[in-house]
Design a protein around this motif. Structure first.
Motif, short mmCIF file in Angstrom:
data_model
loop_
_atom_site.label_atom_id
_atom_site.label_comp_id
_atom_site.label_asym_id
_atom_site.label_seq_id
_atom_site.Cartn_x
_atom_site.Cartn_y
_atom_site.Cartn_z
N GLY A 23 0.69 -1.36 -0.11
CA GLY A 23 0.49 -0.07 0.03
C GLY A 23 1.06 1.09 0.31
O GLY A 23 2.07 1.15 0.35
N PRO A 24 0.67 2.49 -0.09
CA PRO A 24 0.74 2.99 -0.37
C PRO A 24 2.02 3.71 0.95
O PRO A 24 3.43 4.25 1.06
CB PRO A 24 -0.08 4.60 -0.87
CG PRO A 24 -0.92 3.32 -0.94
CD PRO A 24 -1.13 2.88 -0.88
N THR A 58 -2.14 -2.47 -9.54
CA THR A 58 -3.40 -2.50 -8.92
C THR A 58 -4.08 -3.87 -8.66
O THR A 58 -4.19 -4.84 -9.09
CB THR A 58 -4.90 -1.57 -9.79
OG1 THR A 58 -4.14 -0.54 -9.95
CG2 THR A 58 -5.47 -1.04 -8.02
N VAL A 59 -3.35 -4.36 -7.24
CA VAL A 59 -4.24 -4.92 -6.34
C VAL A 59 -5.52 -4.77 -5.60
O VAL A 59 -5.49 -4.39 -4.57
CB VAL A 59 -3.36 -6.00 -5.77
CG1 VAL A 59 -3.93 -6.89 -4.68
CG2 VAL A 59 -2.26 -6.80 -6.36
N ARG A 67 -3.26 -1.82 -3.31
CA ARG A 67 -2.13 -2.11 -2.80
C ARG A 67 -1.53 -2.74 -4.73
O ARG A 67 -1.99 -2.35 -5.46
CB ARG A 67 -2.27 -3.43 -2.42
CG ARG A 67 -2.70 -4.00 -0.86
CD ARG A 67 -2.39 -2.62 -0.06
NE ARG A 67 -2.24 -3.45 1.63
CZ ARG A 67 -3.73 -2.98 1.76
NH1 ARG A 67 -4.58 -2.63 1.34
NH2 ARG A 67 -3.89 -3.06 3.26
N TYR A 68 -0.12 -2.32 -4.56
CA TYR A 68 0.38 -1.62 -5.49
C TYR A 68 1.59 -3.50 -5.64
O TYR A 68 1.93 -3.74 -4.67
CB TYR A 68 1.08 -1.14 -6.08
CG TYR A 68 0.24 0.19 -5.69
CD1 TYR A 68 -0.86 1.10 -7.44
CD2 TYR A 68 -0.58 0.47 -4.69
CE1 TYR A 68 -1.91 1.45 -7.13
CE2 TYR A 68 -1.06 1.75 -5.19
CZ TYR A 68 -2.19 1.87 -6.35
OH TYR A 68 -3.46 2.70 -5.88
N CYS A 86 -2.76 -7.57 10.41
CA CYS A 86 -1.75 -6.20 10.26
C CYS A 86 -2.59 -5.80 9.03
O CYS A 86 -2.19 -5.02 8.52
CB CYS A 86 -0.11 -7.45 10.30
SG CYS A 86 0.07 -7.85 8.29
N GLN A 87 -3.08 -6.81 7.83
CA GLN A 87 -3.62 -5.56 7.06
C GLN A 87 -2.72 -6.11 5.91
O GLN A 87 -3.06 -6.31 5.00
CB GLN A 87 -4.32 -4.15 6.97
CG GLN A 87 -5.10 -4.28 8.40
CD GLN A 87 -6.25 -4.70 8.54
OE1 GLN A 87 -7.60 -5.38 6.95
NE2 GLN A 87 -6.80 -5.10 9.53
N LYS A 88 -1.03 -7.06 6.29
CA LYS A 88 -0.61 -7.08 5.34
C LYS A 88 -1.16 -8.41 3.75
O LYS A 88 -1.81 -8.39 4.02
CB LYS A 88 0.60 -8.01 5.39
CG LYS A 88 1.47 -6.72 6.21
CD LYS A 88 2.82 -7.38 6.62
CE LYS A 88 3.94 -6.10 7.48
NZ LYS A 88 4.48 -6.69 8.90
N VAL A 89 -0.94 -7.76 2.53
CA VAL A 89 -1.16 -9.04 1.57
C VAL A 89 -0.21 -9.58 0.94
O VAL A 89 1.21 -8.70 0.81
CB VAL A 89 -2.16 -7.76 0.34
CG1 VAL A 89 -3.05 -8.50 -0.94
CG2 VAL A 89 -3.06 -7.19 1.23
#
Ligand SMILES: [Zn+2]
Ligand SMILES: [Zn+2]
Length: 129
Positions: A23-24, A58-59, A67-68, A86-89
């Protein structure tokens, strides 16, 4: 111009070298290790340029901000896992393919699918609430 080029190179490097979509804010954090003056506005502007040039993609996640990931490194069909803590992808390898058991109405034709898995990543499993 030189400064812009350096920022852009660094942002692209962060995305290219990441094992997972970012993410940004994550790109900002990683990019600041090399360029402390990096701003979130620069991240957004650069992401827009890199998307237009098809260097990243873009994801999209249902109900969450995009996310990118590197288009080059992630051109193959794949899916993602999002950690609900943790919201990580993360990238997932493999695909359920025909999604057996899912039936579309008669006469419909499926041309693509999105699958997102949810749960806890290895770092978050075992972290108490
Ligand atoms: Zn996690
Ligand atoms: Zn698939």
């Amino acid at each position: 111009m030189k400064r812009v080029t350096r920022q852009r190179t660094e942002i692209l490097r962060v995305i290219d070298e990441s094992e997972r979509p970012l993410g940004p804010q994550e790109i900002l954090q990683a990019g600041r290790e090399a360029i402390p003056s990096l701003s979130i506005a620069t991240i957004y502007r650069t992401l827009r340029d890199l998307l237009a040039e098809e260097l990243i993609k873009t994801v999209a996640l249902p109900g969450d901000s995009p996310r990118y990931e590197s288009l080059h490194a992630h051109a193959h069909h794949h899916h993602h896992f999002q950690c609900t803590r943790c919201q990580k992808v993360f990238d997932i390898h493999g695909c359920p393919g025909s999604l057996q058991g899912m039936e579309v109405p008669p006469g419909f034709q499926v041309d693509h699918h999105e699958v997102t898995l949810y749960g806890l990543c290895a770092d978050c499993v075992g972290v108490g609430s």
